[in-house]
Design an enzyme around this catalytic site. Structure first.
Site, mmCIF file in Angstrom:
data_model
loop_
_atom_site.group_PDB
_atom_site.id
_atom_site.type_symbol
_atom_site.label_atom_id
_atom_site.label_comp_id
_atom_site.label_asym_id
_atom_site.label_seq_id
_atom_site.Cartn_x
_atom_site.Cartn_y
_atom_site.Cartn_z
ATOM 1 C CG ASN A 245 27.268 75.669 88.364
ATOM 2 O OD1 ASN A 245 26.085 75.816 88.660
ATOM 3 N ND2 ASN A 245 28.227 76.356 88.940
ATOM 4 C CG HIS B 102 21.170 86.837 90.900
ATOM 5 N ND1 HIS B 102 19.907 87.389 90.925
ATOM 6 C CD2 HIS B 102 21.159 85.929 89.896
ATOM 7 C CE1 HIS B 102 19.158 86.833 89.987
ATOM 8 N NE2 HIS B 102 19.902 85.939 89.346
ATOM 9 N NE ARG C 224 15.609 80.735 87.714
ATOM 10 C CZ ARG C 224 15.616 79.852 86.728
ATOM 11 N NH1 ARG C 224 14.805 78.813 86.794
ATOM 12 N NH2 ARG C 224 16.413 79.993 85.690
ATOM 13 N NE ARG D 108 27.162 84.042 88.723
ATOM 14 C CZ ARG D 108 25.849 83.948 88.563
ATOM 15 N NH1 ARG D 108 25.040 84.563 89.399
ATOM 16 N NH2 ARG D 108 25.332 83.275 87.569
ATOM 17 C CG HIS E 80 15.039 87.642 83.330
ATOM 18 N ND1 HIS E 80 16.116 88.414 83.706
ATOM 19 C CD2 HIS E 80 15.223 86.435 83.929
ATOM 20 C CE1 HIS E 80 16.916 87.712 84.480
ATOM 21 N NE2 HIS E 80 16.396 86.508 84.643
ATOM 22 C CE1 TYR F 78 21.092 81.534 94.303
ATOM 23 C CE2 TYR F 78 19.935 82.665 92.547
ATOM 24 C CZ TYR F 78 20.461 81.506 93.079
ATOM 25 O OH TYR F 78 20.346 80.331 92.380
ATOM 26 N NE ARG G 192 17.887 76.922 79.893
ATOM 27 C CZ ARG G 192 18.816 77.638 79.249
ATOM 28 N NH1 ARG G 192 19.909 78.010 79.877
ATOM 29 N NH2 ARG G 192 18.637 77.977 77.992
#
Length: 691
Positions: free
Chosen positions: A47, A600, A378, A572, A438, A476, A408
């Site tokens: 992170n 998530h 993703r 979160r 997205h 997730y 990303r």
């Protein structure tokens, strides 16, 4: 006079660092298995890498272009960077203290030891030298610095060694410093043969091999010291929207350049001489505050490999098997009947992801399916879903994939999938230039004959809060909804048309969509609750997001709090809203859940005078999601599905605080009173699926 109110917004970057402190606390929790504690330490390191590559890099760019620029919370960027550096240095020191005083001793107590070169036995020394000469030495290229060999521009986040030397080389040149870059193909953690160690597992770091044998790379010279270092670079991709003719080609060029962006951070091992530190800073254009001297490996992320190398189940979380969906027909056309009969709501990772894969596989093989449309943000390098889409194209289906190339750190993987899909005849659209796609949507168009009526086309859709990524679906938390609701299906189709066909935005019947209607409808829903509260009615807003950063949303929540709305927010990560400030936000509570799974899901709940409106969404409450991305929020209409989202997506996290943190008005996070002694929400949801 009363004390003045604090600034209305907290700092985003300090909020990200605070989130990583909460993750680091997991690495110190004695109730968590040893290897999982190591994993949390590695997560913090990963992170922090991204934090410097993106957030710090962006602020440094902003400062370079405008010295008077400010952050959304009102700080001058220069002042914000100073505060960030102070906080980041403290966090890094704490991270390595946890490694040295906590993780290493803990692992050794359970039979896992790290052997440094100074501790090797004679037998271990022989093994290490043989391995170095056989596997490492042949692929290294040492660089002795002189006027013909200037300081190399090392790759982003690569492991490098600065070797202090004394003497002259074969050409009579004085060589004082050599640089060795460790190829990324070399493993950073090596397991010694068990018979060579007193412990069941003995590991050696590549840095220990380099410390011991770097002299072999500079024969005839005296090695005065070997010091590992690492440079983090700006990893933002810069693609000029006005100059793009082929986004994929433009991105491929940028991905190559990413490895050599401007330096933003230098990490060096403790004990590195100050003169060498100054040289490394100067060569990379960095300031002293950009240097992080660390007591251990400069890249803790690579220690993650140990979790998989140690076959000791008792040192990890007990295996979790997601629950199968009751009465699900599997990858057969009967699944369409199941979806027609009632909406299907899945809560991952507690519910299996298999039904989503079944839907795409069935659509690929069912002769009655004519078309499949799907967004991919993703997917991972090995994806059964992507293979099913390729199979569908081979089978003659009309397959359209909106593949976001600007996801990303997943750009290269997505480019590879795009090439494979196009090779099989699928239509691949690279999102919308200037707006990342997205939204998580899947639509199947099927020809069906029901009763005596002529065959007709029917749509089925799956919408989700998370990516179509099978591996992350196992750790997730996300909600996914399968439905044949005509209005939702029509809206999803309209969004696909906007993305692929460049059509004008048309008002949607059910969905909220960024960048057009999602923010507007969100603010209306908040104001509606405020009106109910002002009229003396019960009013409630509960929400769950990854980040709360959008000022206009925060201001409306403040107003709703003043009106008397009960507001509970599960955030979160970073949260710029201040809860519990008298006269501003005393009716707002903010909680963060950190645990076994990565939170998530995005869920929005509005009491709405008893109607209880529930939405699941791909969008966080951030500027980028609301203004610069294609996002959707979908209403959950089925009463059973709605009740499940409220119970499992919201209420359980307030009822089971064992893995929770609460924020105060100063932006500080604390464990709820008595929280540690109570069950956490993740375990409660796992237990709810137990037979």
């Amino acid at each position: 006079m009363p004390d003045p109110l604090p600034p209305r917004l907290l700092n985003r970057e300090l909020g990200i660092l605070a989130f990583n402190r909460r993750v680091l606390a997991q690495a110190q929790d004695p109730a968590i298995p040893p290897l999982e504690r190591l994993r949390y330490l590695c997560i913090v390191s990963s992170n922090m890498d991204e934090f410097f590559e993106t957030r710090v890099a962006q602020l440094q760019d902003l400062l370079e272009h405008d010295i008077n620029s400010t952050t959304p919370d009102g700080l001058l960027v220069a002042d914000a960077l100073q505060l960030i550096a102070e906080d980041a240095h403290a966090l890094v020191r704490e991270k390595y203290r946890v490694l040295q005083d906590g993780i290493y001793p803990l692992l050794q107590s359970v039979g896992i030891r790290f052997a440094t070169s100074g501790q090797w036995t004679t037998a271990q020394q022989r093994w290490a030298r043989a391995y170095f000469e056989r596997e490492v030495l042949p692929v290294l290229t040492p660089i002795g610095l002189d006027p013909a060999h200037p300081f190399p521009k090392v790759l982003n986040k690569s492991l490098n060694f600065a070797v202090l030397l004394d003497g002259t080389d074969a050409f009579g040149r004085n060589v004082g410093l050599g640089i060795i870059q460790a190829p990324r193909a070399l493993p950073r953690v090596l397991a010694m043969p068990q018979e060579l160690g007193e412990h069941r597992y003995t590991f050696v770091l590549l840095s220990s091999l380099m410390q011991a044998f770097a002299g072999d790379l500079f024969p005839g010279l005296k090695v005065l010291g070997v010091h590992q270092f690492r440079v983090t670079r700006n990893s933002e991709l810069f693609v000029d929207d006005d100059e793009i003719t082929n986004l994929r080609t433009a991105l491929q060029g940028e991905l190559r350049a990413r490895h050599y962006g401007d330096a933003v951070r230098l990490e060096v091992a403790a004990g590195c001489p100050q003169a060498l530190v100054n040289r490394l800073l100067r060569e990379n254009g960095l300031k002293p505050e950009d240097c992080y001297q660390v007591d251990g490996p400069v890249n803790l992320v690579r220690l993650q490999a140990i979790v998989d190398m140690v076959a000791e189940p008792t040192l990890k979380y007990a295996p979790h098997t997601p629950a199968p969906l009751p009465h699900w027909p599997g990858a057969t056309p009967e699944l369409f009947e199941r979806i027609r009969a009632a909406d299907v709501l899945l809560h991952h990772p507690y519910d299996a992801f298999a039904p989503v894969v079944d839907l795409v596989r069935t659509a690929a093989r069912d002769p009655e399916v004519l078309a499949i449309k799907q967004t991919i943000y993703r997917a991972g390098t090995d994806s059964a879903l992507m293979e099913a889409l390729i199979e569908a194209a081979r089978n003659g289906k009309e397959v359209t994939v909106v593949l976001e190339l600007m996801a990303r750190l997943d750009e290269e993987t997505n480019i590879n999938w795009a090439a494979r899909l196009e090779a099989e005849g699928a239509h691949v659209v690279y999102g919308v230039v200037g707006f990342k796609c997205h939204a998580k949507m899947l639509m199947v168009v099927r020809r069906e004959k029901l009763g005596r009526r002529a065959p007709q086309l029917r749509r089925y859709v799956h919408v989700s809060t998370g990516n179509y990524h099978i591996r992350t679906a196992s750790h997730y938390t996300d909600f996914g909804l399968m439905t044949a609701d005509e209005a939702i299906c029509t809206d999803v189709n309209q969004v696909f048309l906007e993305i692929t066909g460049s059509s004008q935005f048309a008002p949607l019947r059910r969905l909220w969509q960024s960048p057009f209607s999602l923010l507007e409808n969100l603010l209306k829903a908040i104001r509606n609750e405020a009106r109910h509260a002002s009229a003396g009615k019960r009013a409630r807003i509960w929400a769950r997001v990854n980040a709360l950063l959008e000022p206009s949303v925060i201001e409306e929540l403040y107003k709703a709090s003043k009106a008397g709305v009960e507001i509970r927010l599960l955030v979160r990560g970073p949260c710029m809203l201040r809860p519990g400030v008298p006269g501003l936000s005393e009716n707002i509570r903010v909680r963060s859940v950190i645990g076994r799974f990565l939170e998530h899901s995005r869920v929005f709940y509005f009491f709405n005078d008893g109607k209880q409106d529930v939405w699941i969404s791909s969008a966080d409450w951030m500027e980028r999601n609301l203004f610069r991305r294609v996002e959707i929020a979908t209403p959950v209409l089925d009463p059973q599905a709605k009740a499940k989202v409220i119970a499992e997506g919201l209420k359980v996290h307030w009822r089971c605080p064992g893995n929770a943190w609460d924020m105060d008005a100063q932006g500080q996070w604390k464990r709820p009173r008595g929280g540690r002694t109570r069950c956490g929400s993740h375990q409660a949801l796992i237990d709810s699926r137990s037979p």
